[in-house]
Design a protein around this motif. Sequence first.
Motif, PDB file in Angstrom:
ATOM      1  N   ASP A 173      83.060  33.244  50.624  1.00  0.00           N
ATOM      2  CA  ASP A 173      84.066  32.270  50.205  1.00  0.00           C
ATOM      3  C   ASP A 173      83.437  30.881  50.253  1.00  0.00           C
ATOM      4  O   ASP A 173      83.064  30.405  51.320  1.00  0.00           O
ATOM      5  CB  ASP A 173      85.263  32.369  51.157  1.00  0.00           C
ATOM      6  CG  ASP A 173      86.412  31.464  50.766  1.00  0.00           C
ATOM      7  OD1 ASP A 173      86.254  30.649  49.830  1.00  0.00           O
ATOM      8  OD2 ASP A 173      87.470  31.546  51.414  1.00  0.00           O
ATOM      9  N   HIS A 174      83.319  30.245  49.091  1.00  0.00           N
ATOM     10  CA  HIS A 174      82.709  28.915  48.999  1.00  0.00           C
ATOM     11  C   HIS A 174      83.746  27.790  49.033  1.00  0.00           C
ATOM     12  O   HIS A 174      83.400  26.627  48.796  1.00  0.00           O
ATOM     13  CB  HIS A 174      81.898  28.799  47.703  1.00  0.00           C
ATOM     14  CG  HIS A 174      80.670  29.656  47.675  1.00  0.00           C
ATOM     15  ND1 HIS A 174      79.429  29.216  48.072  1.00  0.00           N
ATOM     16  CD2 HIS A 174      80.495  30.951  47.308  1.00  0.00           C
ATOM     17  CE1 HIS A 174      78.544  30.179  47.953  1.00  0.00           C
ATOM     18  NE2 HIS A 174      79.159  31.253  47.488  1.00  0.00           N
ATOM     19  N   SER A 175      84.979  28.106  49.334  1.00  0.00           N
ATOM     20  CA  SER A 175      86.046  27.105  49.233  1.00  0.00           C
ATOM     21  C   SER A 175      86.048  26.145  50.417  1.00  0.00           C
ATOM     22  O   SER A 175      85.450  26.400  51.469  1.00  0.00           O
ATOM     23  CB  SER A 175      87.410  27.792  49.156  1.00  0.00           C
ATOM     24  OG  SER A 175      87.730  28.405  50.396  1.00  0.00           O
ATOM     25  N   GLU A 176      86.759  25.034  50.228  1.00  0.00           N
ATOM     26  CA  GLU A 176      87.050  24.109  51.317  1.00  0.00           C
ATOM     27  C   GLU A 176      88.386  24.487  51.958  1.00  0.00           C
ATOM     28  O   GLU A 176      89.214  25.161  51.340  1.00  0.00           O
ATOM     29  CB  GLU A 176      87.140  22.676  50.794  1.00  0.00           C
ATOM     30  CG  GLU A 176      85.806  22.029  50.522  1.00  0.00           C
ATOM     31  CD  GLU A 176      85.928  20.510  50.456  1.00  0.00           C
ATOM     32  OE1 GLU A 176      85.732  19.852  51.491  1.00  0.00           O
ATOM     33  OE2 GLU A 176      86.232  20.004  49.363  1.00  0.00           O
ATOM     34  N   PRO A 223      83.317  34.055  55.427  1.00  0.00           N
ATOM     35  CA  PRO A 223      83.401  35.393  54.815  1.00  0.00           C
ATOM     36  C   PRO A 223      84.583  35.466  53.851  1.00  0.00           C
ATOM     37  O   PRO A 223      85.564  34.721  53.972  1.00  0.00           O
ATOM     38  CB  PRO A 223      83.621  36.312  56.018  1.00  0.00           C
ATOM     39  CG  PRO A 223      83.084  35.551  57.193  1.00  0.00           C
ATOM     40  CD  PRO A 223      83.380  34.114  56.893  1.00  0.00           C
ATOM     41  N   VAL A 224      84.496  36.355  52.898  1.00  0.00           N
ATOM     42  CA  VAL A 224      85.608  36.586  51.988  1.00  0.00           C
ATOM     43  C   VAL A 224      86.827  37.017  52.806  1.00  0.00           C
ATOM     44  O   VAL A 224      86.698  37.831  53.732  1.00  0.00           O
ATOM     45  CB  VAL A 224      85.227  37.684  50.973  1.00  0.00           C
ATOM     46  CG1 VAL A 224      86.442  38.142  50.172  1.00  0.00           C
ATOM     47  CG2 VAL A 224      84.136  37.174  50.043  1.00  0.00           C
ATOM     48  N   PRO A 225      88.008  36.481  52.526  1.00  0.00           N
ATOM     49  CA  PRO A 225      89.203  36.883  53.281  1.00  0.00           C
ATOM     50  C   PRO A 225      89.392  38.398  53.260  1.00  0.00           C
ATOM     51  O   PRO A 225      89.266  39.049  52.234  1.00  0.00           O
ATOM     52  CB  PRO A 225      90.339  36.181  52.524  1.00  0.00           C
ATOM     53  CG  PRO A 225      89.689  34.987  51.894  1.00  0.00           C
ATOM     54  CD  PRO A 225      88.318  35.448  51.520  1.00  0.00           C
ATOM     55  N   GLY A 226      89.658  38.954  54.435  1.00  0.00           N
ATOM     56  CA  GLY A 226      89.845  40.398  54.547  1.00  0.00           C
ATOM     57  C   GLY A 226      88.550  41.189  54.607  1.00  0.00           C
ATOM     58  O   GLY A 226      88.576  42.417  54.553  1.00  0.00           O
ATOM     59  N   SER A 227      87.414  40.496  54.726  1.00  0.00           N
ATOM     60  CA  SER A 227      86.124  41.190  54.777  1.00  0.00           C
ATOM     61  C   SER A 227      86.074  42.175  55.938  1.00  0.00           C
ATOM     62  O   SER A 227      86.547  41.885  57.042  1.00  0.00           O
ATOM     63  CB  SER A 227      84.987  40.173  54.915  1.00  0.00           C
ATOM     64  OG  SER A 227      83.752  40.824  55.179  1.00  0.00           O
ATOM     65  N   THR A 228      85.492  43.329  55.684  1.00  0.00           N
ATOM     66  CA  THR A 228      85.309  44.340  56.734  1.00  0.00           C
ATOM     67  C   THR A 228      83.858  44.359  57.218  1.00  0.00           C
ATOM     68  O   THR A 228      83.434  45.319  57.868  1.00  0.00           O
ATOM     69  CB  THR A 228      85.702  45.732  56.208  1.00  0.00           C
ATOM     70  OG1 THR A 228      84.894  46.051  55.051  1.00  0.00           O
ATOM     71  CG2 THR A 228      87.168  45.781  55.832  1.00  0.00           C
ATOM     72  N   ARG A 229      83.129  43.295  56.905  1.00  0.00           N
ATOM     73  CA  ARG A 229      81.736  43.200  57.334  1.00  0.00           C
ATOM     74  C   ARG A 229      81.664  42.249  58.541  1.00  0.00           C
ATOM     75  O   ARG A 229      81.618  41.029  58.372  1.00  0.00           O
ATOM     76  CB  ARG A 229      80.858  42.673  56.201  1.00  0.00           C
ATOM     77  CG  ARG A 229      80.788  43.587  54.970  1.00  0.00           C
ATOM     78  CD  ARG A 229      80.093  42.886  53.807  1.00  0.00           C
ATOM     79  NE  ARG A 229      78.815  42.328  54.199  1.00  0.00           N
ATOM     80  CZ  ARG A 229      77.644  42.943  54.077  1.00  0.00           C
ATOM     81  NH1 ARG A 229      77.590  44.172  53.590  1.00  0.00           N
ATOM     82  NH2 ARG A 229      76.533  42.350  54.449  1.00  0.00           N
TER      83      ARG A 229
END
Length: 276
Positions: free
Chosen positions: A154-157, A187-193
């Motif tokens: 996720d590159h967002s602010e 991390p991307v929201p909800g990432s399982t990593r």
Amino acid sequence: MTEASVVPERIDTPQEARAAISARGAAVAQGLHTEEDALAFAAEVLGDKRIRLGRQFEASMRNHQREAAVVDAQPVDERGRKRSFGKPGERMTAHNDGFAFGDYAPDHLFLWCKRPAESGGDSFLVDAWKLTELLAADPATADLAEFCRTVDIDHSEPNFAQSTYAPIVRVVPSGRVQARYHPYLAPVPGSTRPADADMLARWNDTVLHVRDTGPMFRAEAGEMICVDNYRLLHGRDGYTDPARELYSIWGWTTDAVAVPVQQLDIVEPDLAGLTG
């Protein structure tokens, strides 16, 4: 890793600037005594590929204080992230300009110096693409380079979500390389990593190390730093001189991933207005 630091050569013509940007990611143009001179020079650097070009913001203490007050009033997001423009007296975090806008960030950046600070405010540049190549060549950090190249993040602010995710490092459709950093990467929201946050922390530490150990350089009045904004991170050292004045000019070419239809607002990014 300081081999990823860039001290740009000083050049005189747009053709020389274009060649230096292609080779090392940046150049410093001389003899540009007005903003009109700077814009005209930047337009020639972009040449036939130019789609959009214009002043984005004034980098001065008075403007910083006005914009920082708005940002300071913005809330913490659901992840606990809080936007900050920092303080002029502090060393700036390394970043690509326009990171809040994702694919719509400019592919070229021009920093025209109207008046430098009496002391401080020197600039730094980090070739983030080269940095990942150096990481890949070292067995101790090759896993970090692989993460940067392959894992969407996720590159967002904070509070200004983007609609797409992408790796830190990629080759864009035009064939240009892009490598990104800013302090809010997540991390991307909800990432399982579960390791993604640790990898992002390592990327953060690596960039900060290069910023703080690499060389800096000074832009004088009438000089303009011309930057490949996809490949290089930039920033400046702290300063206290209220008369310092520099202008950030953003440019988009046919190499850009996406081009906004209107001027962008870095204080309150309107992501919904990118396409009209």
